[in-house]
Design an enzyme around this catalytic site. Structure first.
Site, mmCIF file in Angstrom:
data_model
loop_
_atom_site.group_PDB
_atom_site.id
_atom_site.type_symbol
_atom_site.label_atom_id
_atom_site.label_comp_id
_atom_site.label_asym_id
_atom_site.label_seq_id
_atom_site.Cartn_x
_atom_site.Cartn_y
_atom_site.Cartn_z
ATOM 1 N N TYR A 121 15.853 -2.526 0.719
ATOM 2 C CA TYR A 121 16.709 -2.067 1.815
ATOM 3 C C TYR A 121 16.973 -3.226 2.768
ATOM 4 C CZ TYR A 121 18.746 0.467 5.644
ATOM 5 O OH TYR A 121 19.624 0.885 6.613
ATOM 6 N N GLN A 182 19.085 7.881 4.147
ATOM 7 C CA GLN A 182 19.745 8.305 2.909
ATOM 8 C C GLN A 182 19.710 7.208 1.840
ATOM 9 O OE1 GLN A 182 21.171 8.073 5.900
ATOM 10 N NE2 GLN A 182 23.253 7.242 5.836
ATOM 11 N N ASN A 205 14.750 0.463 10.956
ATOM 12 C CA ASN A 205 14.437 1.085 12.236
ATOM 13 C C ASN A 205 13.327 2.121 12.076
ATOM 14 O OD1 ASN A 205 15.636 3.357 11.113
ATOM 15 N ND2 ASN A 205 17.567 3.098 12.196
ATOM 16 N N THR A 228 10.995 -4.337 15.314
ATOM 17 C CA THR A 228 10.413 -5.676 15.473
ATOM 18 C C THR A 228 9.492 -5.757 16.677
ATOM 19 O OG1 THR A 228 12.218 -6.819 14.373
ATOM 20 C CG2 THR A 228 10.999 -8.070 15.992
ATOM 21 N N HIS A 253 16.514 -7.189 18.885
ATOM 22 C CA HIS A 253 16.559 -6.429 17.642
ATOM 23 C C HIS A 253 16.904 -4.965 17.904
ATOM 24 C CE1 HIS A 253 15.445 -8.660 14.003
ATOM 25 N NE2 HIS A 253 14.783 -9.476 14.795
ATOM 26 N N ASP A 352 12.457 -15.685 10.632
ATOM 27 C CA ASP A 352 13.372 -14.578 10.357
ATOM 28 C C ASP A 352 14.495 -14.981 9.413
ATOM 29 O OD1 ASP A 352 12.120 -12.639 11.837
ATOM 30 O OD2 ASP A 352 13.468 -12.765 13.564
ATOM 31 N N GLU A 406 -26.094 10.557 -13.159
ATOM 32 C CA GLU A 406 -24.991 11.267 -12.499
ATOM 33 C C GLU A 406 -24.719 12.637 -13.126
ATOM 34 O OE1 GLU A 406 -21.692 8.573 -12.634
ATOM 35 O OE2 GLU A 406 -22.506 7.277 -11.065
#
Length: 427
Positions: A121, A182, A205, A228, A253, A352, A406
Site C-alpha cells: 500500500y 478498501q 493513516n 508519522t 504528514h 523518508d 507429559e
C-alpha cells in the site's frame, strides 16, 4: 526530574479517537468480505470520487504516466530506488541458510523462503508518497517475492503519475488505483477480480493501520505503521531553527502526527517553541503541521543524557533524530526506536525519501518489540532436520521418556517405533 513545557493530547482523548476508527474499519472490511468488487467501488466513489472501468491499471495507462513526468523526476526516482535496492540487497546477503551436524548423525538447518505474494500500500491521498513505492515494492522484489501487487489512491482525481511510475520501475506485477481501507481490504481479502495476497505492507493513516491490525492473522503484515511520529533529541550544541524545521518537517504528514522535542537545555526548548511559531507563518503546509503541533506536539526538558535515554525509550518513537555533542551515546544506549538519524548533517527526510534505509517504521510504541520494514519481513525462516538410523535410536530414547513425562502416548510411540526399528536390537 523532567519538565514538560508543552504536552499533547491526553491518552484518554487518543483512545476515544481510536475506538471510532475501529468501528468504521470493521464495517468497511465486513462489506468487502460480503460484497467484493461492489463494495470496493462504492467506497472508492464515496471517499475518493473515483470509479474507473477497472481499478487495475493497464500497460497503456502506466506508459501514459511516464509521459506526464519530466525526465529529471524519472531519473530521481531511479536514483532513490538504486539506494533502497542496494541496502536491501546488503541486508539480504546477511541472511544465510544454515545446515549443521549438531550431534553425530543429526543435521539441523534453516532455509530463508520468500513469500509467494505481497500487497504493497502506497499512501497518496493528501500527498503523493512516491517513496513508499520504493520502500515496499523494491524491497519485496529483492527478497524474491513472486507476485507483488501495489495500490495507491487517486491524486487530484487521477492516478498519481509519479507513484505509478515508481511502482512500475520498482517491479510491481499488478498496479491498482484505489486507496484507504478498501485498498488494503481488497488485497488481503480478495474480490471477484483481485486474487488475495499473503501479506500486506506499507504505511498509512490511522484507518489503514487499523485495517492492517484487524486483518492480521488472515494475512501477515509488516508492522503497525500509522501516523508519522518524530522525536528530536538535542542539546545546546544545536539551535532552535534546526530543531523547529525538523519537527515541522514531520508534523506536516498529518494533523495527528506527534512531534516531540527532548532536550537537556531549557533555553533550546524555548528557542525551538518560538521558532516553530515563526516557521508556521511561512511554511506552505502550516495548516496541517500547525494542527499536529498544537494537538500532539510536546517539549520535554530533562536533566541529563541518561534521563533523555530513559524518556526516549518510553516514547519509543518511529523516528528519532539526535543532534547532540555525542550522538553515538544514544546509538549505544537507546533500545526502543524505529530508526535513528545521528547528527545535524542528516535528517528524517533523507530516510523518508532517498538515502536507502526503509521508511516504513513502527509507530504507537510498537518499536518496543519490532523494527521497521526490511527485506527479512518478506522472508520466512523455516527449519528442517535430517537424522541417521543410529541417531534416531539415540534421540528416540530421550524423546520417549520426555513424552511419558507429559503424558503424550502417541508422541511417545512415534519415538518408540524408531527405537525398536533402528536400535541395536532392531532390524
Amino acid at each position: 526530574m523532567a519538565k514538560y513545557l508543552k504536552e499533547g493530547m491526553s491518552v484518554e482523548e487518543v483512545q476515544t479517537q481510536d475506538a471510532k476508527v475501529r468501528g468504521i474499519v470493521e464495517d468497511i472490511l465486513g462489506r468487502i468480505e460480503s460484497e467484493g468488487d461492489a463494495a470496493i467501488r462504492d467506497y472508492s466513489e464515496k471517499f475518493d470520487a473515483w470509479s474507473p472501468d477497472s481499478f487495475r491499471l493497464s500497460r497503456e495507462q502506466i506508459e501514459a504516466c511516464y509521459e506526464q513526468l519530466d525526465q529529471q523526476v524519472i531519473d530521481d526516482i531511479r536514483f532513490a530506488q538504486e539506494q533502497v535496492r542496494n541496502f536491501a540487497q546488503i541486508q539480504r546477503n546477511s541472511m544465510l541458510d544454515v545446515e549443521e551436524e549438531t550431534l553425530p548423525g543429526v543435521v539441523l538447518g534453516h532455509k530463508h523462503i520468500p513469500m509467494n505474494s505481497v500487497g504493497c500500500y502506497v499512501p497518496g491521498g493528501k500527498y503523493p508518497l512516491v517513496a513508499s513505492a520504493h520502500m515496499s515494492v523494491v524491497t519485496a522484489k529483492v527478497a524474491g517475492v513472486k507476485r507483488v501487487i501495489a495500490a495507491a489512491p487517486p491524486f487530484n482525481g487521477e492516478p498519481s503519475p509519479a507513484i505509478v511510475v515508481a511502482m512500475d520501475m520498482a517491479g510491481a506485477d499488478e498496479i491498482y488505483c484505489f486507496g484507504g481501507v478498501q485498498a488494503v481490504g481488497a488485497m488481503a481479502i480478495g474480490t471477484e477480480t483481485i486474487a488475495p495476497v499473503d501479506m500486506i505492507v506499507g504505511p498509512g493513516n490511522a484507518f489503514v493501520a487499523e485495517a492492517k491490525r484487524q486483518l492480521f492473522g488472515r494475512v501477515g503484515i509488516d508492522l503497525f505503521a500509522g501516523p508519522t511520529e518524530t522525536l528530536v533529541i538535542a542539546d545546546d550544541s544545536c539551535d532552535g531553527e534546526l530543531c523547529a524545521a525538523d519537527l515541522l518537517g514531520q508534523a506536516e504528514h498529518g494533523p495527528n502526527s506527534p512531534a516531540v522535542l527532548l532536550t537537556n537545555s531549557e533555553q533550546l526548548a524555548r528557542d525551538t517553541m518560538a521558532e516553530v511559531e515563526r516557521q508556521l507563518t511561512v511554511l506552505p503546509t502550516a495548516e496541517i503541521a500547525g494542527a499536529a503541533w498544537r494537538d500532539y506536539g510536546q517539549v520535554i526538558v530533562a536533566d541529563s543524557y541518561e534521563e533523555m535515554v530513559e524518556i526516549a525509550d518510553q516514547i519509543a518513537s518511529e523516528h528519532v533524530q539526535v543532534m547532540t555533542r555525542d550522538p553515538d551515546y544514544f546509538l549505544n544506549n537507546m533500545s526502543n526506536y524505529g530508526a535513528l538519524f545521528l547528527g545535524q548533517e542528516t535528517n528524517v527526510s533523507y530516510g523518508d525519501k532517498v538515502i536507502g534505509t526503509n521508511h516504513t517504521l513502527p509507530t504507537k510504541k510498537a518499536a518496543r518489540y519490532t523494527g521497521g520494514l526490511w527485506v527479512g519481513k518478506f522472508i520466512k525462516t523455516c527449519t528442517f532436520q535430517r537424522v541417521t538410523p543410529e541417531a534416531s535410536a539415540m534421540v528416540g530414547e530421550y524423546c520417549s521418556r520426555l513424552c511419558a513425562v507429559e503424558g503424550f502416548a502417541g508422541h511417545k510411540e512415534q519415538a518408540d517405533i524408531r527405537v525398536r526399528r533402528y536400535g541395536k536390537s532392531g532390524g
